[in-house]
Design a protein around this motif. Structure first.
Motif, PDB file in Angstrom:
ATOM      1  N   THR A  68       0.836  -1.198   0.000  1.00  0.00           N
ATOM      2  CA  THR A  68       0.000   0.000   0.000  1.00  0.00           C
ATOM      3  C   THR A  68       0.871   1.249   0.000  1.00  0.00           C
ATOM      4  N   ILE A  69       0.610   2.110  -0.968  1.00  0.00           N
ATOM      5  CA  ILE A  69       1.373   3.352  -1.100  1.00  0.00           C
ATOM      6  C   ILE A  69       0.719   4.457  -0.287  1.00  0.00           C
ATOM      7  N   GLU A  70       1.534   5.191   0.447  1.00  0.00           N
ATOM      8  CA  GLU A  70       1.063   6.395   1.151  1.00  0.00           C
ATOM      9  C   GLU A  70       2.121   7.482   0.933  1.00  0.00           C
ATOM     10  N   ASP A  71       2.104   8.068  -0.258  1.00  0.00           N
ATOM     11  CA  ASP A  71       3.117   9.041  -0.669  1.00  0.00           C
ATOM     12  C   ASP A  71       2.700  10.437  -0.217  1.00  0.00           C
ATOM     13  N   PHE A  72       3.448  10.992   0.734  1.00  0.00           N
ATOM     14  CA  PHE A  72       3.134  12.311   1.267  1.00  0.00           C
ATOM     15  C   PHE A  72       4.015  13.417   0.667  1.00  0.00           C
ATOM     16  N   SER A  73       4.666  13.113  -0.433  1.00  0.00           N
ATOM     17  CA  SER A  73       5.427  14.147  -1.130  1.00  0.00           C
ATOM     18  C   SER A  73       4.459  14.983  -1.965  1.00  0.00           C
ATOM     19  N   THR A  74       4.902  16.168  -2.371  1.00  0.00           N
ATOM     20  CA  THR A  74       4.023  17.057  -3.141  1.00  0.00           C
ATOM     21  C   THR A  74       4.712  17.589  -4.401  1.00  0.00           C
ATOM     22  N   ASP A  75       5.755  16.907  -4.853  1.00  0.00           N
ATOM     23  CA  ASP A  75       6.467  17.375  -6.043  1.00  0.00           C
ATOM     24  C   ASP A  75       5.571  17.350  -7.279  1.00  0.00           C
ATOM     25  N   LEU A  76       4.675  16.361  -7.357  1.00  0.00           N
ATOM     26  CA  LEU A  76       3.740  16.244  -8.465  1.00  0.00           C
ATOM     27  C   LEU A  76       2.322  16.459  -7.968  1.00  0.00           C
ATOM     28  N   PRO A  77       1.423  16.972  -8.828  1.00  0.00           N
ATOM     29  CA  PRO A  77       0.013  17.053  -8.447  1.00  0.00           C
ATOM     30  C   PRO A  77      -0.525  15.661  -8.131  1.00  0.00           C
ATOM     31  N   LEU A  78      -1.577  15.600  -7.348  1.00  0.00           N
ATOM     32  CA  LEU A  78      -2.059  14.331  -6.811  1.00  0.00           C
ATOM     33  C   LEU A  78      -2.312  13.271  -7.880  1.00  0.00           C
ATOM     34  N   ALA A  79      -3.074  13.581  -8.905  1.00  0.00           N
ATOM     35  CA  ALA A  79      -3.409  12.573  -9.923  1.00  0.00           C
ATOM     36  C   ALA A  79      -2.155  12.085 -10.637  1.00  0.00           C
ATOM     37  N   GLU A  80      -1.240  12.980 -10.942  1.00  0.00           N
ATOM     38  CA  GLU A  80       0.010  12.580 -11.586  1.00  0.00           C
ATOM     39  C   GLU A  80       0.849  11.725 -10.639  1.00  0.00           C
ATOM     40  N   ARG A  81       0.815  12.084  -9.373  1.00  0.00           N
ATOM     41  CA  ARG A  81       1.619  11.368  -8.377  1.00  0.00           C
ATOM     42  C   ARG A  81       1.151   9.925  -8.235  1.00  0.00           C
ATOM     43  N   THR A  82      -0.153   9.719  -8.096  1.00  0.00           N
ATOM     44  CA  THR A  82      -0.648   8.357  -7.929  1.00  0.00           C
ATOM     45  C   THR A  82      -0.432   7.530  -9.189  1.00  0.00           C
ATOM     46  N   ALA A  83      -0.653   8.136 -10.358  1.00  0.00           N
ATOM     47  CA  ALA A  83      -0.447   7.402 -11.612  1.00  0.00           C
ATOM     48  C   ALA A  83       1.020   7.036 -11.796  1.00  0.00           C
ATOM     49  N   ASP A  84       1.898   7.969 -11.495  1.00  0.00           N
ATOM     50  CA  ASP A  84       3.328   7.717 -11.648  1.00  0.00           C
ATOM     51  C   ASP A  84       3.805   6.660 -10.657  1.00  0.00           C
ATOM     52  N   ASN A  85       3.277   6.698  -9.436  1.00  0.00           N
ATOM     53  CA  ASN A  85       3.670   5.695  -8.445  1.00  0.00           C
ATOM     54  C   ASN A  85       3.284   4.293  -8.892  1.00  0.00           C
ATOM     55  N   LEU A  86       2.096   4.144  -9.483  1.00  0.00           N
ATOM     56  CA  LEU A  86       1.681   2.826  -9.950  1.00  0.00           C
ATOM     57  C   LEU A  86       2.557   2.363 -11.109  1.00  0.00           C
ATOM     58  N   ALA A  87       2.848   3.269 -12.029  1.00  0.00           N
ATOM     59  CA  ALA A  87       3.715   2.906 -13.156  1.00  0.00           C
ATOM     60  C   ALA A  87       5.088   2.473 -12.652  1.00  0.00           C
ATOM     61  N   TYR A  88       5.598   3.173 -11.642  1.00  0.00           N
ATOM     62  CA  TYR A  88       6.898   2.826 -11.082  1.00  0.00           C
ATOM     63  C   TYR A  88       6.858   1.451 -10.429  1.00  0.00           C
ATOM     64  N   LEU A  89       5.828   1.195  -9.637  1.00  0.00           N
ATOM     65  CA  LEU A  89       5.701  -0.111  -8.998  1.00  0.00           C
ATOM     66  C   LEU A  89       5.589  -1.222 -10.026  1.00  0.00           C
ATOM     67  N   ARG A  90       4.786  -1.002 -11.047  1.00  0.00           N
ATOM     68  CA  ARG A  90       4.612  -2.019 -12.089  1.00  0.00           C
ATOM     69  C   ARG A  90       5.922  -2.282 -12.823  1.00  0.00           C
ATOM     70  N   SER A  91       6.758  -1.277 -12.935  1.00  0.00           N
ATOM     71  CA  SER A  91       8.043  -1.474 -13.592  1.00  0.00           C
ATOM     72  C   SER A  91       8.970  -2.337 -12.744  1.00  0.00           C
ATOM     73  N   LEU A  92       8.751  -2.291 -11.433  1.00  0.00           N
ATOM     74  CA  LEU A  92       9.575  -3.070 -10.512  1.00  0.00           C
ATOM     75  C   LEU A  92       9.024  -4.475 -10.292  1.00  0.00           C
ATOM     76  N   VAL A  93       7.713  -4.595 -10.384  1.00  0.00           N
ATOM     77  CA  VAL A  93       7.042  -5.888 -10.207  1.00  0.00           C
ATOM     78  C   VAL A  93       6.106  -6.074 -11.404  1.00  0.00           C
ATOM     79  N   PRO A  94       6.622  -6.528 -12.539  1.00  0.00           N
ATOM     80  CA  PRO A  94       5.804  -6.655 -13.753  1.00  0.00           C
ATOM     81  C   PRO A  94       4.611  -7.589 -13.527  1.00  0.00           C
ATOM     82  N   VAL A  95       3.504  -7.226 -14.161  1.00  0.00           N
ATOM     83  CA  VAL A  95       2.303  -8.044 -14.091  1.00  0.00           C
ATOM     84  C   VAL A  95       2.528  -9.298 -14.946  1.00  0.00           C
ATOM     85  N   THR A  96       2.231 -10.449 -14.370  1.00  0.00           N
ATOM     86  CA  THR A  96       2.389 -11.704 -15.116  1.00  0.00           C
ATOM     87  C   THR A  96       1.019 -12.309 -15.374  1.00  0.00           C
ATOM     88  N   ALA A  97       0.923 -13.023 -16.506  1.00  0.00           N
ATOM     89  CA  ALA A  97      -0.361 -13.627 -16.862  1.00  0.00           C
ATOM     90  C   ALA A  97      -0.651 -14.828 -15.970  1.00  0.00           C
TER      91      ALA A  97
END
Length: 290
Positions: A261-290
């Motif tokens: 569970t992500i709880e990012d309290f940084s404010t460098d990016l606007p909220l919607a960009e921050r949550t989307a970017d965090n998910l993309a980053y996580l997915r890059s580290l843990v690729p989705v497998t079929a």
């Protein structure tokens, strides 16, 4: 692993906005913040006026609304972010019941803040520990009755800042109904131990993982003795002192396949960009497998 967001970190969105936005971005689940939190001027922030928060007062009457909001978005519960002190048996009972009725499986109960409790009551760490252990034993029994799990978070300034301290507190209790939240960002501030060693130490009590990041910065000030003054601040996932990649690798090595569970309290990016970017980053580290 499945990824969710704790709504303490989405203060600008209402619950329905948080659920729909996170679902649209592709998150697997949500961890609702439940605590009384309103500001007189209507302003919003992470810990004051957070609009994604369900108010604790009257929460038993809002279970249906929480369920409808979550289910309409197609999200799962990674757990419930409760704020009731473990010593507040009535409050803990309420949160355990709400968690059970939602089918959310697990809920955080908060641990005493060491320094503030010592100043308020004069209790030593050992006395606070023994008192908290008794409270947690009670909570474990009620959690078992309700088919849920009470969670102890590793959090700086509390009596459980580290995996070692938490394991000592929960040891001997039923891990089906008491668990530990391991928190990457909090450990930058206090309680850091080798991650894999900590996971192995917690063993069956490792129930949940919170991910955020933090860093220490030089304030430019010095104390009377000439030593530098440093302070901690929250940082984006890539920019703090902890390595999210190494953390997830250690979780995988340990065999953990639960919620992150992500709880990012940084404010460098606007909220919607921050949550989307965090998910993309996580997915890059843990690729989705079929």
């Amino acid at each position: 692993m499945k990824f969710s967001v704790f709504t303490a970190s989405t203060p600008d969105w209402t619950p329905s906005q948080a659920a729909s936005m996170l679902a649209e971005q592709g998150w697997d689940g949500i961890e609702w913040r439940i605590v009384d939190d309103r500001t007189e001027d209507g302003s919003s922030g992470f810990w004051a006026g957070n609009r994604s928060t369900w108010q604790y007062t009257g929460i038993a009457d809002r279970v249906g609304e929480i369920a409808r909001t979550t289910e309409a978005a197609g999200l799962e519960y990674s757990g419930i972010g409760g704020y009731q002190p473990v010593s507040d048996h009535e409050g803990v009972e309420t949160m355990l019941r709400v968690t059970s009725e939602l089918g959310a499986r697990q809920v955080r109960v908060t641990m005493p803040w060491y320094r503030s409790e010592r100043e308020r009551t004069g209790a030593t760490y050992g006395e606070l520990f023994d008192r908290t252990r008794a409270d947690l034993e009670w909570a474990a029994g009620r959690a078992a009755d309700l088919g849920v799990k009470a969670l102890v978070e590793l959090h700086h300034m509390t009596i459980t800042p580290s995996a070692s301290a938490a394991r000592r507190l929960v040891d001997g209790l039923d891990p089906e109904h008491v668990g530990v939240i391991h928190d990457l960002g909090n450990l930058v501030i206090e309680g850091q131990e080798d991650h894999l060693a900590a996971f192995e130490l917690l063993g069956p009590y490792l129930a949940h993982a919170h991910v955020k990041n933090a860093r220490w910065v030089d304030t430019g000030e010095t104390r009377a003795d000439g030593s530098r003054v440093w302070r901690n601040e929250w940082a984006p996932l890539r920019d703090g002192q902890a390595s999210v990649s190494e953390y997830l690798d250690a979780l995988r090595q340990h065999g953990y396949d639960g919620w992150v569970t992500i709880e990012d309290f940084s404010t460098d990016l606007p909220l919607a960009e921050r949550t989307a970017d965090n998910l993309a980053y996580l997915r890059s580290l843990v690729p989705v497998t079929a």
